[in-house]
Each structure stands twice: as C-alpha cells, then as structure tokens.
Design an enzyme around this catalytic site. Structure first.
Site, PDB file in Angstrom:
ATOM      1  N   GLU A   1      41.001  59.720  68.375  1.00 27.01           N
ATOM      2  CA  GLU A   1      41.132  58.268  68.560  1.00 27.01           C
ATOM      3  C   GLU A   1      41.925  57.968  69.824  1.00 27.01           C
ATOM      4  O   GLU A   1      42.806  58.716  70.181  1.00 27.01           O
ATOM      5  CB  GLU A   1      41.906  57.681  67.353  1.00 27.01           C
ATOM      6  CG  GLU A   1      41.334  58.128  66.022  1.00 27.01           C
ATOM      7  CD  GLU A   1      42.238  57.800  64.821  1.00 27.01           C
ATOM      8  OE1 GLU A   1      43.290  57.157  65.015  1.00 27.01           O
ATOM      9  OE2 GLU A   1      41.871  58.200  63.706  1.00 27.01           O
ATOM     10  N   ARG A  23      56.503  48.144  61.689  1.00 26.47           N
ATOM     11  CA  ARG A  23      56.944  49.445  61.202  1.00 26.47           C
ATOM     12  C   ARG A  23      58.454  49.462  60.945  1.00 26.47           C
ATOM     13  O   ARG A  23      58.926  50.080  60.003  1.00 26.47           O
ATOM     14  CB  ARG A  23      56.590  50.531  62.207  1.00 26.47           C
ATOM     15  CG  ARG A  23      57.079  51.885  61.716  1.00 26.47           C
ATOM     16  CD  ARG A  23      56.362  53.018  62.357  1.00 26.47           C
ATOM     17  NE  ARG A  23      56.667  53.092  63.772  1.00 26.47           N
ATOM     18  CZ  ARG A  23      55.950  53.769  64.640  1.00 26.47           C
ATOM     19  NH1 ARG A  23      54.888  54.409  64.245  1.00 26.47           N
ATOM     20  NH2 ARG A  23      56.285  53.808  65.898  1.00 26.47           N
ATOM     21  N   GLU A  32      47.145  48.977  65.080  1.00 24.12           N
ATOM     22  CA  GLU A  32      47.945  48.577  66.235  1.00 24.12           C
ATOM     23  C   GLU A  32      47.578  47.149  66.639  1.00 24.12           C
ATOM     24  O   GLU A  32      46.405  46.825  66.795  1.00 24.12           O
ATOM     25  CB  GLU A  32      47.626  49.544  67.388  1.00 24.12           C
ATOM     26  CG  GLU A  32      48.702  49.674  68.420  1.00 24.12           C
ATOM     27  CD  GLU A  32      49.821  50.651  68.034  1.00 24.12           C
ATOM     28  OE1 GLU A  32      49.807  51.196  66.895  1.00 24.12           O
ATOM     29  OE2 GLU A  32      50.714  50.860  68.872  1.00 24.12           O
ATOM     30  N   LYS A  40      43.711  63.742  64.531  1.00 21.30           N
ATOM     31  CA  LYS A  40      44.130  63.785  63.124  1.00 21.30           C
ATOM     32  C   LYS A  40      43.202  64.728  62.386  1.00 21.30           C
ATOM     33  O   LYS A  40      41.974  64.574  62.503  1.00 21.30           O
ATOM     34  CB  LYS A  40      44.030  62.392  62.499  1.00 21.30           C
ATOM     35  CG  LYS A  40      44.976  61.380  63.104  1.00 21.30           C
ATOM     36  CD  LYS A  40      44.717  59.982  62.568  1.00 21.30           C
ATOM     37  CE  LYS A  40      45.641  58.997  63.259  1.00 21.30           C
ATOM     38  NZ  LYS A  40      45.263  57.600  63.003  1.00 21.30           N
ATOM     39  N   CYS A  79      54.291  38.374 115.644  1.00 25.16           N
ATOM     40  CA  CYS A  79      54.270  37.618 116.902  1.00 25.16           C
ATOM     41  C   CYS A  79      55.556  36.850 117.181  1.00 25.16           C
ATOM     42  O   CYS A  79      55.709  36.265 118.240  1.00 25.16           O
ATOM     43  CB  CYS A  79      53.077  36.658 116.929  1.00 25.16           C
ATOM     44  SG  CYS A  79      53.296  35.217 115.861  1.00 25.16           S
ATOM     45  N   CYS A 130      52.685  32.226 108.822  1.00 27.72           N
ATOM     46  CA  CYS A 130      53.029  32.329 110.239  1.00 27.72           C
ATOM     47  C   CYS A 130      52.415  31.152 110.977  1.00 27.72           C
ATOM     48  O   CYS A 130      51.234  30.850 110.834  1.00 27.72           O
ATOM     49  CB  CYS A 130      52.490  33.638 110.805  1.00 27.72           C
ATOM     50  SG  CYS A 130      52.576  33.667 112.599  1.00 27.72           S
ATOM     51  N   CYS A 132      48.897  34.669 117.100  1.00 28.35           N
ATOM     52  CA  CYS A 132      49.387  35.807 116.313  1.00 28.35           C
ATOM     53  C   CYS A 132      48.287  36.860 116.167  1.00 28.35           C
ATOM     54  O   CYS A 132      47.229  36.577 115.613  1.00 28.35           O
ATOM     55  CB  CYS A 132      49.838  35.328 114.930  1.00 28.35           C
ATOM     56  SG  CYS A 132      50.432  36.670 113.889  1.00 28.35           S
TER      57      CYS A 132
HETATM   58  C1  9MJ Z   1      47.478  54.450  67.901  1.00 30.64           C
HETATM   59  N1  9MJ Z   1      48.670  54.037  68.329  1.00 30.64           N
HETATM   60  O1  9MJ Z   1      46.451  54.087  68.472  1.00 30.64           O
HETATM   61  C2  9MJ Z   1      48.019  56.301  64.980  1.00 30.64           C
HETATM   62  N2  9MJ Z   1      47.435  55.287  66.737  1.00 30.64           N
HETATM   63  O2  9MJ Z   1      48.316  57.453  62.893  1.00 30.64           O
HETATM   64  C3  9MJ Z   1      46.314  55.876  66.207  1.00 30.64           C
HETATM   65  N3  9MJ Z   1      48.466  55.562  65.969  1.00 30.64           N
HETATM   66  C4  9MJ Z   1      48.835  56.789  63.897  1.00 30.64           C
HETATM   67  N4  9MJ Z   1      46.704  56.521  65.105  1.00 30.64           N
HETATM   68  C5  9MJ Z   1      49.337  57.750  62.055  1.00 30.64           C
HETATM   69  N5  9MJ Z   1      45.068  55.799  66.721  1.00 30.64           N
HETATM   70  C6  9MJ Z   1      50.489  57.263  62.573  1.00 30.64           C
HETATM   71  C7  9MJ Z   1      50.173  56.639  63.755  1.00 30.64           C
END
Ligand code: 9MJ
Length: 723
Positions: free
Chosen positions: A123, A146, A183, A302, A423, A451, A457
């Site tokens: 990803e 978070r 995100e 992952k 100039c 200018c 110039c």
């Molecule tokens: C981001 N920042 O794009 C995770 N993340 O998975 C992606 N963050 C993540 N996966 C587990 N694509 C914790 C963070």
C-alpha cells in the site's frame, strides 16, 4: 557505559519530547520528519546498546504524543499502533545492501512462519493523520485520532464533514460493530490552493499537507473543518469484541470488502510476493510518487494472511507483520546563504533564496523562489537562518518555514533592495490591478516590486523586443524568441574597438547584412549549432535579407500600433487605440498631463499614471527619438474626441450572437460611450442588444417591457457617434 552516553540520551529525550509536543499538540513541528526520525533512531540505538539508560518516559516507549485538551478522550478498544520504519541504505553498492532492512523484515516472517514466499498487501503510505472510525449497525457513530495509541481525541463532528467518509455503510453483510482505520489527508491541489489564498490575504500558510490535515481535523468548529478539503483512505479494519478481531482471512480481501461497503481505498493498493515483489512495488510507486494527487512518504508492506499476522504479534511499538518502507524525505533543513533578486522578462523583481545545497526527495536543491516581499516577511526569513525546504510532486521546491531556535545571533530582517541589480534603475512597488473602472480601481492583495528601467534594462529587453516585434505591434515577421535571445545576449554589433548586443528596438533599424552574419557566427560558436530558422550558406543570407526586409517594412506603421509596441505597462491594444484617436499625434500623447490622460473615456487613473511615468522616463524618450530618427513613421490625424457619454448612465445588455462585431468589441464601443454593459436583464436595463440565438434574456426584456435593438440598429447608432 560512559557519562557521555547518559548525557546524550537525556538530551535526546528532552529534544524529542519537545518535538513531539510541537508536532502532535501544536501541529507546528519545527524540524522536518527526517530529522526527527534520525534523533529517534539515535536514541533507540543508544538504549539498545545500554538498556539501563531506558526510562519509562522515554519517547521510544510510546507510539505518539497525547493530544491537547480540546476534545473528549476516546479509549481505543484495540490499540492503534504505529509502523516500524525501514530506510534504504543509500550508500550501499547493490540492491542487497540497499534493501537490507526490508530483507530482514521478510526473513523474520519466513523463518517464524516457515513460509517460502509470503504474500503481502502492499500500500502507499499516506502522509496524513491516522484515525479510527466506529460503525454500529452500519452507521458511523464515532471517530478518533490515534493520540498515544491507547487514547485518542473524539473528532467525530469534524470527521462527519469529510465527504469520502461514509456516514452509513452501503451494501449488506456488515457486522454489528466495525472499526475502520485509515488516513485523513489533504490532497496536494487543495493544499496548494489553500496556501495561494493564504499568501494573497497575508494569512499563515500551511507548512505541508500533513499539518494541513492535522490542523483542520482539530478545529474546534466543524464548520472550519468543512472549509478545508480533506479526504480519507481506509487501510485497516477490525471487528471489536470478537475473538480474532479480523474481518475474514486475508487483509487484501478485507480491503476489497471495505470498498464494497463504500469506503475509499487507495487504487494503488496491490499484493506482492517475497522480497522481489516488495522491491518491485517500491520502485513502481516511487516512480509514480511525483504524479500522485497526494503526498506519500513511502509504502507499507503487510503480511496478507491474518492468521500469520496473529502469529507474528507485536513488539513494543509496532506490529512485526508490517513495515513502512520510506522514500527519500520531501523536507530537509539547510542554511540560507543569501537572497538574490531576479528580474523577470516583465521587470518583476523576484527574491530567490540561495541555499547550502541539500538533497530533497532525491534532487539537489540550491535555489528556491521566495515569491515576493510579502512572503519574506511572512516567513521572517533572514540570512544565516536554518530553513526547512520542501519539494513534493511537480511543485517547485520552496521554503516552508524557518527554525527559530537555530537563528544565528545578530541576524537582521531582510530589506528589499531599492535598485535593480541588472540595470541600477529604481525598483518600484506596484500593486497589480484586479479590476478597473472609470471611478474605481481594485488591486490584487499582494504587492510586487518592478524594475522601472523598461526598455533600458537588459533583463527586460528580450520581453520588450518580443512584444515590439509582435504581429499586432510592429509586425516584424521572422523576429522570434530565439533570434531575440541571441541579439540581446551576444555582442554582435561592432562599435569601434568594442562590440555590444542589441540595446533597444531602435537598434533593429540600423542593422546591416554583416551584423546578422556576425550574429549567426557568434550563435553558432556558442551553441555549436544554428537556430532552426537560420540555416547554412545561401539560405543564411536569404534569412538575413528577409529579416532586414521585414524590419524595413515595419517602419511604416500606425500610431496605435506604435504606442502598443512600446510595451507601456497596462496599455493594451484598446488603450493604445484610444490614445491614438484622442490625440492624433505622438507629441501630444507624450506631452499630455495626468488630467488630460484621465479625460479619455478608456483610461483610468492608474493607467494614466503609467502612461505619464513611461514618457517621463528619459531612457524611453531617447528610444522613441531614435526610432523616429531611424525612419519609423505613421500618418498623424486630427484628434477624434467622442462626445463624452452619449450613453452615459445607461445600462445595456448584450445577448445572442453578433455578426459584424465581436461581443468584446461591442462591449468596448458601448463602454467608450459611457454605457455600463451588464450580464443580466433587470428593471434597471435601458436596452438590450439581441442577435440570433438570444434566449432567456430576450424573454425577460419582453416581460419587463425593455427596448430591444438588433445589431443593425446598434451599428447605425455607433456610426452616428463618430465625429
Ligand atoms: C498509511 N499511512 O498509509 C498503515 N498506512 O497499518 C497504511 N498506515 C498502517 N497502513 C497499520 N497504508 C498501522 C498503520
């Protein structure tokens, strides 16, 4: 263990704690992420070598910083962990060395799980803010940041304003409770637009899209969040209060399911096998990085199989089944060595920062534009400052902020110079005109320095020559950009012992065949080839002859073309025409007072000032005299002054297609008679000019009983107004 190590660890902990606070609580980090990561890695290395140095409050012991107190606290039922970062060893001589950290990650999995080539979900790693979304019976009930991984902030109201977060799931088959993570980010275009607007209105700009996303999400008023264009991508899903907490068997299938339920999942998400598959993905996304509509700071791998993930488990800060593979950083800090002024082809003076060269996202950056004086005062950047440089996507590198803590003693605010570095003429402060009417002038918010040297110039000479020779000005065929560049840059004109380049448009009319032959020779000598338009041998002579002929032909012109060709700021073709008609001869134009100029229907107060200043400048008068002496001429005419305001105070609407006149021409002619040309019909409209294809405006006019003219009537009326 040495006292030094103890001291260094303490220092690192204090620095990291401060940076953590600035990043997470204030959304205003003072150092780039790459520097933070380096400090953190140094502390981890120290603590690994000397475990007795580790303290409970060490920044290595937690996932993130706790939040500010503005939002209610939310406890995460399933902790929100961060990812371990892997960096390339750029000093390595081959891929094995370069990707050693990723190879270690894959090896740990193959060894522990006894798999030959594990499959991964791969990803893009978005650079935004991680959030968690709770759904009950398919309805979005709560969203949280978070925070420190255990407790975050309740930002539900703000998240609801993000259009791509589903408030209710689509389709069917969703579980009672669902937790989706992903995100929140600010797309690059939105970030650029936000900053452009902030710059124009003198407000604080966002340092980067990540700060933009974080700051927007933590607004107290959701209406504010709604104004900032944020987006969301999902990348994880959990089933709270179930034994294994995972949705199905594989992460890739779970993401596909999230898509069906209406969540946005990045289209770049894919699967890959083994180390080779990961490296190929890293390279593929790396190549696409600059073209993506959002910032990414790496890719994430992952382990796809959830059972495998559970077997791998966690270490203190992060899962062992995932890793973030980072790209070269998009922000770096460096030193500002100086600020130079560049004069553009229109005379605009742009400050350019000279930097100690630094690698940013794989490119060496040593000069960046500072845009204008306002930008410099907004950043408060001073020579010697430590600055943070950002280069992301196709956007040109820029200084996003300074590091105040590192300012050298005695650094003084920077002053815009008062003279053109090319100039020596005075730099003038000008505000660009946004809109101008006879009675008012609306300016752009930002101020530019320009200018005042004009044709004198050298930096502006190319542009002014190009404009001078243009078809609608003096119409010198064949005198284009490449030749003008050569003429201004190369010393092809003999002058006794010396030689010089073309100094003003008047020099064009003194050119001889030999001069052009010399120009060609010098151009060839410099570049090793001849401009496209200048071929060898006979053809070259033909080229020179043709050009001389075109120049000679341009001597016979009209006053309005000549006035337009002079390139007076804000004097376009229509103003040039108005001047020519009003005065009939050049001496009268040059001698006109400000008040006389302002009396012309088409000329507003600002343009009158520009015209007057242009002719007041000695260099410009000299160039004009030289042009006339070289034989540039035009027929003079008696002044044609339109009876002021035959349509003064009248409001006219144009609709449908006009045939003899363009819309713009008709508008211009009507306005020159004092009419106001409006876009919509109302009770205030005096008459409507309608051509074929007129629709609702014509209907409205009929409804309100407003007079309607056809084009013939308009033309007849306009003809009557001519003196
Ligand atoms: C981001 N920042 O794009 C995770 N993340 O998975 C992606 N963050 C993540 N996966 C587990 N694509 C914790 C963070």
């Amino acid at each position: 263990m040495t006292a030094n190590a103890t001291q260094r660890a303490e220092q690192l902990r204090a620095e990291l704690a401060e940076h953590n606070y600035r990043y997470h609580v204030l959304d205003d980090p003072s150092i780039p992420d790459a520097e933070y990561d380096a400090l953190l890695r140094e502390l981890i290395a120290l603590e690994t070598a000397h475990p007795e140095l580790q303290t409970e409050d060490s920044p290595t012991q937690r996932v993130g910083a706790s939040g500010s107190r503005d939002f209610a606290e939310v406890e995460h039922e399933i902790p929100m962990l961060s990812l371990d970062n892997a960096f390339d060893d750029v000093s390595a001589s081959d891929d094995t060395g370069r990707f050693a950290a990723i190879a270690d990650f894959v090896r740990r999995i193959t060894t522990r799980l006894g798999l030959a080539e594990p499959e991964f979900s791969v990803e893009p790693k978005l650079d935004g803010l991680a959030i968690s979304l709770a759904y009950e019976q398919g309805v979005f009930v709560r969203g949280a940041t978070r925070g420190d991984g255990t407790k975050g902030e309740d930002v539900t109201a703000n998240l609801r304003t993000i259009k791509t977060i589903p408030l209710r799931l689509r389709g069917s088959g969703w579980p009672q409770r669902l937790e989706v993570r992903g995100e929140v980010y600010m797309p690059r275009a939105a970030f650029e637009a936000y900053n452009a607007k902030a710059r124009d209105s003198g407000e604080k700009t966002l340092a980067n899209p990540r700060n933009g996303a974080a700051g927007s999400l933590r607004q107290k008023d959701p209406q504010e969040t709604a104004k900032r264009p944020l987006a969301f991508y999902a990348y994880a899903v959990y089933l709270p209060a179930t034994p294994e907490q995972n949705l199905g068997e594989r992460h890739s299938a779970a993401l596909a399911q999230l898509r069906e339920w209406g969540f946005p999942v990045s289209p770049e998400v894919d699967t890959a096998r083994g180390l080779a598959g990961l490296v190929a993905y890293y390279r593929r996304i790396g190549e696409r990085r600059d073209g993506l509509p959002y910032d990414i700071d790496g890719v994430v791998y992952k382990l796809d199989d959830y059972a495998g993930q559970r077997q791998m488990g966690f270490v203190s800060r992060a899962p062992r089944w995932a890793i973030a593979h980072k790209f070269p950083a998009q922000e770096q800090s460096t030193e500002l060595l100086g600020i130079d002024i560049q004069i553009g082809r229109t005379g605009a003076a742009t400050p350019v920062a000279r930097l100690k060269p630094v690698q940013v996202a794989g490119v060496t950056v040593s000069n960046v534009t500072l845009h204008n004086a306002d930008q410099i005062s907004r950043l408060d950047v001073r020579i010697g400052d430590s600055v943070i440089v950002r280069r992301a996507g196709d956007v040109i590198p820029e200084i996003v902020k300074i590091v105040p803590e590192r300012r050298p003693e005695g650094a003084v605010p920077w002053q815009f110079p008062t003279a053109c570095p090319v100039c020596g003429s005075a730099l003038e402060r000008v505000q660009k005109i946004k809109k101008q009417t006879k009675s008012e002038t609306i300016y752009e918010d930002s101020v530019a320095w320009v200018c005042s040297g004009g044709l004198f110039c050298p930096a502006q000479r190319k542009e002014s020559l190009f404009h001078f020779a243009a078809r609608r000005a003096m119409d010198i065929e064949g005198l284009g950009g490449e030749i003008i560049d050569d003429m201004v840059e190369l010393p092809f004109l003999r002058c006794g012992e010396d030689a010089h380049s073309l100094r003003s448009p008047a020099d064009l009319y003194l050119l001889q065949l030999d001069d052009l032959v010399e120009l060609r020779r010098l151009s060839q000598e410099r570049s090793g080839n001849v401009p496209e338009t200048v071929k060898k041998g006979k053809v070259a002579t033909r080229w020179a002859e043709n050009l001389l002929e075109a120049i000679a032909k341009s001597r016979a012109t009209t006053l309005e073309r000549f006035l337009f060709a002079l390139g007076i700021r804000d004097v376009g073709e229509s103003t040039a025409k108005a001047l020519a008609r009003w005065f009939g001869n050049l001496d009268a134009v040059m001698a006109a007072s400000l008040d006389e100029l302002r009396a012309i229907p088409d000329v507003g107060p600002v343009v009158a000032g520009r015209i007057s200043a242009f002719f007041a400048e000695a260099h410009n008068r000299e160039v004009i005299a030289a042009l006339r002496a070289a034989g540039v001429h035009w027929p003079d005419a008696p002044p044609q002054r339109i009876a002021e305001g035959a349509l003064a105070g009248k409001t006219v609407v144009l609709t449908g297609t006009l045939e003899a006149l363009s819309r713009d021409e008709a508008k211009e002619r009507l306005e020159s008679l004092g009419a106001k040309v409006s876009g919509s019909v109302s009770k205030k409209t005096d008459f409507v000019v309608a051509g074929p294809g007129a629709g609702s405006k014509l209907e409205k006019a009929a409804e309100l009983g407003i007079e309607v003219w056809d084009e013939a009537r308009l033309l007849a009326f306009l003809a009557e107004q001519l003196p």
